[in-house]
Design a protein around this motif. Sequence first.
Motif, PDB file in Angstrom:
ATOM      1  N   ARG A  66       0.918  -1.143  -0.067  1.00  0.00           N
ATOM      2  CA  ARG A  66       0.055  -0.116   0.018  1.00  0.00           C
ATOM      3  C   ARG A  66       0.906   1.185  -0.048  1.00  0.00           C
ATOM      4  NH1 ARG A  66      -5.362  -0.551   1.449  1.00  0.00           N
ATOM      5  NH2 ARG A  66      -5.411   1.668   0.914  1.00  0.00           N
ATOM      6  N   LEU A  67       2.072   1.290   0.439  1.00  0.00           N
ATOM      7  CA  LEU A  67       2.902   2.315   0.764  1.00  0.00           C
ATOM      8  C   LEU A  67       3.977   2.189  -0.574  1.00  0.00           C
ATOM      9  CD1 LEU A  67       3.262   2.488   4.286  1.00  0.00           C
ATOM     10  CD2 LEU A  67       1.570   3.440   2.975  1.00  0.00           C
ATOM     11  N   MET A  68       3.812   1.442  -1.583  1.00  0.00           N
ATOM     12  CA  MET A  68       4.764   1.514  -2.526  1.00  0.00           C
ATOM     13  C   MET A  68       5.285   2.606  -3.179  1.00  0.00           C
ATOM     14  SD  MET A  68       2.722  -0.485  -5.566  1.00  0.00           S
ATOM     15  CE  MET A  68       4.330  -0.777  -6.442  1.00  0.00           C
ATOM     16  N   GLY A  69       4.359   3.608  -3.163  1.00  0.00           N
ATOM     17  CA  GLY A  69       4.651   4.912  -3.618  1.00  0.00           C
ATOM     18  C   GLY A  69       5.612   5.797  -2.753  1.00  0.00           C
ATOM     19  N   TRP A  70       5.826   5.280  -1.620  1.00  0.00           N
ATOM     20  CA  TRP A  70       6.889   5.985  -0.726  1.00  0.00           C
ATOM     21  C   TRP A  70       8.152   6.068  -1.201  1.00  0.00           C
ATOM     22  CZ3 TRP A  70       4.978   7.266   4.903  1.00  0.00           C
ATOM     23  CH2 TRP A  70       3.789   7.467   5.177  1.00  0.00           C
ATOM     24  N   THR A  71       8.455   6.583  -2.238  1.00  0.00           N
ATOM     25  CA  THR A  71       9.883   6.694  -2.547  1.00  0.00           C
ATOM     26  C   THR A  71      10.723   7.579  -2.166  1.00  0.00           C
ATOM     27  OG1 THR A  71       9.385   7.776  -4.817  1.00  0.00           O
ATOM     28  CG2 THR A  71       9.113   5.269  -4.724  1.00  0.00           C
ATOM     29  N   GLY A  72      12.180   7.691  -2.338  1.00  0.00           N
ATOM     30  CA  GLY A  72      12.884   8.736  -1.487  1.00  0.00           C
ATOM     31  C   GLY A  72      12.649  10.022  -2.387  1.00  0.00           C
ATOM     32  N   ASP A  73      12.256  10.211  -3.625  1.00  0.00           N
ATOM     33  CA  ASP A  73      12.075  11.532  -4.308  1.00  0.00           C
ATOM     34  C   ASP A  73      10.663  12.070  -3.577  1.00  0.00           C
ATOM     35  OD1 ASP A  73      14.174  11.223  -5.689  1.00  0.00           O
ATOM     36  OD2 ASP A  73      13.252  10.394  -7.414  1.00  0.00           O
ATOM     37  N   LYS A  74       9.772  11.336  -3.410  1.00  0.00           N
ATOM     38  CA  LYS A  74       8.493  11.584  -3.057  1.00  0.00           C
ATOM     39  C   LYS A  74       8.555  12.076  -1.564  1.00  0.00           C
ATOM     40  CE  LYS A  74       5.597   9.486  -6.454  1.00  0.00           C
ATOM     41  NZ  LYS A  74       4.354   8.609  -6.544  1.00  0.00           N
ATOM     42  N   LEU A  75       9.110  11.301  -0.928  1.00  0.00           N
ATOM     43  CA  LEU A  75       9.431  11.424   0.652  1.00  0.00           C
ATOM     44  C   LEU A  75      10.108  12.785   0.921  1.00  0.00           C
ATOM     45  CD1 LEU A  75      10.519   7.838   2.248  1.00  0.00           C
ATOM     46  CD2 LEU A  75       8.431   9.457   2.496  1.00  0.00           C
ATOM     47  N   LYS A  76      10.783  13.166   0.116  1.00  0.00           N
ATOM     48  CA  LYS A  76      11.700  14.705   0.060  1.00  0.00           C
ATOM     49  C   LYS A  76      10.693  15.860  -0.108  1.00  0.00           C
ATOM     50  CE  LYS A  76      16.079  13.079  -1.547  1.00  0.00           C
ATOM     51  NZ  LYS A  76      16.941  13.110  -2.509  1.00  0.00           N
ATOM     52  N   SER A  84      -1.009  15.573  -1.408  1.00  0.00           N
ATOM     53  CA  SER A  84       0.289  14.723  -1.223  1.00  0.00           C
ATOM     54  C   SER A  84       0.141  13.619  -2.165  1.00  0.00           C
ATOM     55  CB  SER A  84       0.378  14.181   0.154  1.00  0.00           C
ATOM     56  OG  SER A  84       1.483  13.225   0.440  1.00  0.00           O
ATOM     57  N   GLU A  85       1.374  13.117  -2.650  1.00  0.00           N
ATOM     58  CA  GLU A  85       1.239  12.064  -3.566  1.00  0.00           C
ATOM     59  C   GLU A  85       1.363  10.661  -2.623  1.00  0.00           C
ATOM     60  OE1 GLU A  85       3.822  12.367  -6.883  1.00  0.00           O
ATOM     61  OE2 GLU A  85       3.318  14.400  -7.157  1.00  0.00           O
ATOM     62  N   LEU A  86       1.666  10.925  -1.620  1.00  0.00           N
ATOM     63  CA  LEU A  86       1.841   9.543  -0.684  1.00  0.00           C
ATOM     64  C   LEU A  86       0.823   9.221  -0.293  1.00  0.00           C
ATOM     65  CD1 LEU A  86       5.001  10.996   1.298  1.00  0.00           C
ATOM     66  CD2 LEU A  86       4.931   9.850  -0.558  1.00  0.00           C
ATOM     67  N   GLU A  87       0.317   7.716  -0.499  1.00  0.00           N
ATOM     68  CA  GLU A  87      -0.580   7.176  -0.010  1.00  0.00           C
ATOM     69  C   GLU A  87      -0.821   7.257   1.557  1.00  0.00           C
ATOM     70  OE1 GLU A  87      -4.164   4.550  -0.586  1.00  0.00           O
ATOM     71  OE2 GLU A  87      -2.949   5.768  -1.965  1.00  0.00           O
ATOM     72  N   GLY A  88      -2.161   7.421   2.181  1.00  0.00           N
ATOM     73  CA  GLY A  88      -2.281   7.755   3.285  1.00  0.00           C
ATOM     74  C   GLY A  88      -1.901   9.026   4.052  1.00  0.00           C
TER      75      GLY A  88
END
Length: 293
Positions: A66-76, A84-88
């Motif tokens: 479910r959190l596969m989109g939590w990549t390094g670039d998006k977390l920055k 927010s592009e981050l799920e949840g």
Amino acid sequence: MPDAEENHHHRDVSSSNPAMANGKGVLWIFFLLSLMVLLEDFVHADPEDVACLSGVKGSIQDPANRLMGWTGDKLKTPCNGTISELEGVTCNNERVFKLSFAGFGLVGSISPFISNCTNLQSLDMSANRFTGEIPTELQYLVNLAVLNLSVNELTGLIPPSLILCAYLNVIDLHNNRLTGSIPPQLGLLTRLSAFDVSKNKLQGMIPPSLVNRSGVLPRFNASSFLGNKELYGYPLPTPKSHGLSVIAIVGIGLGSGMLSLVVSFTAVCIWLRVTEQGYAAEEGKITHLMPEY
């Protein structure tokens, strides 16, 4: 005057080559746009939120991806205004405003780094498989209004330091494995309107501050506390007496009476038998002594 002629020659070349001038303009525009993007990322990336979300991701496993989109670039850059592009993750004013992982199937522990999301107002991690204790660092979420950690496998105590989250409106911890007593300090949370610690392993007396009976109804009813075998006090129902019921007493009485009758009857039968045998023996002796004619 060679210098003047040379400068005049350069001006003629530039003016006679508009493609070169346009190319330089495009490069400048590209440079400015890149700079704006970098500045935008810098503005949006709150370091506390980045540390918070990185810590959350590092403390859990995500079997359902479910959190596969939590990549390094998006977390920055977790926030872009309210988006927010981050799920949840929900943002407000470039800050993480809400975290909702309900039913994501996550496994692991609740990271203490979650306290870095200092603008967080709602935390819902219900219906997962989180283990370990509730971090005491949650006390630093001073804007938190909703805390839902229900239906997990959390253990340990309920942190009394949650009293520092003065805006808490909802505390839902039901269906975990929490132990110890309910901190009486939680009754001082004046905004608290929903409280559920049912189906845990809590013990001791329910704090009167959580069940104020000044009104017609208690502040929180029995359903908020049910399922804790060693928890007692109002508004839980009074435990039933462990004494014998009337039916049991009558049954025991009847049974005892029947047993007495059987014993008495048996004793009489034995006495009659013994007496009969005694009479028979006496008759035998008398018959033996009588002369024959």
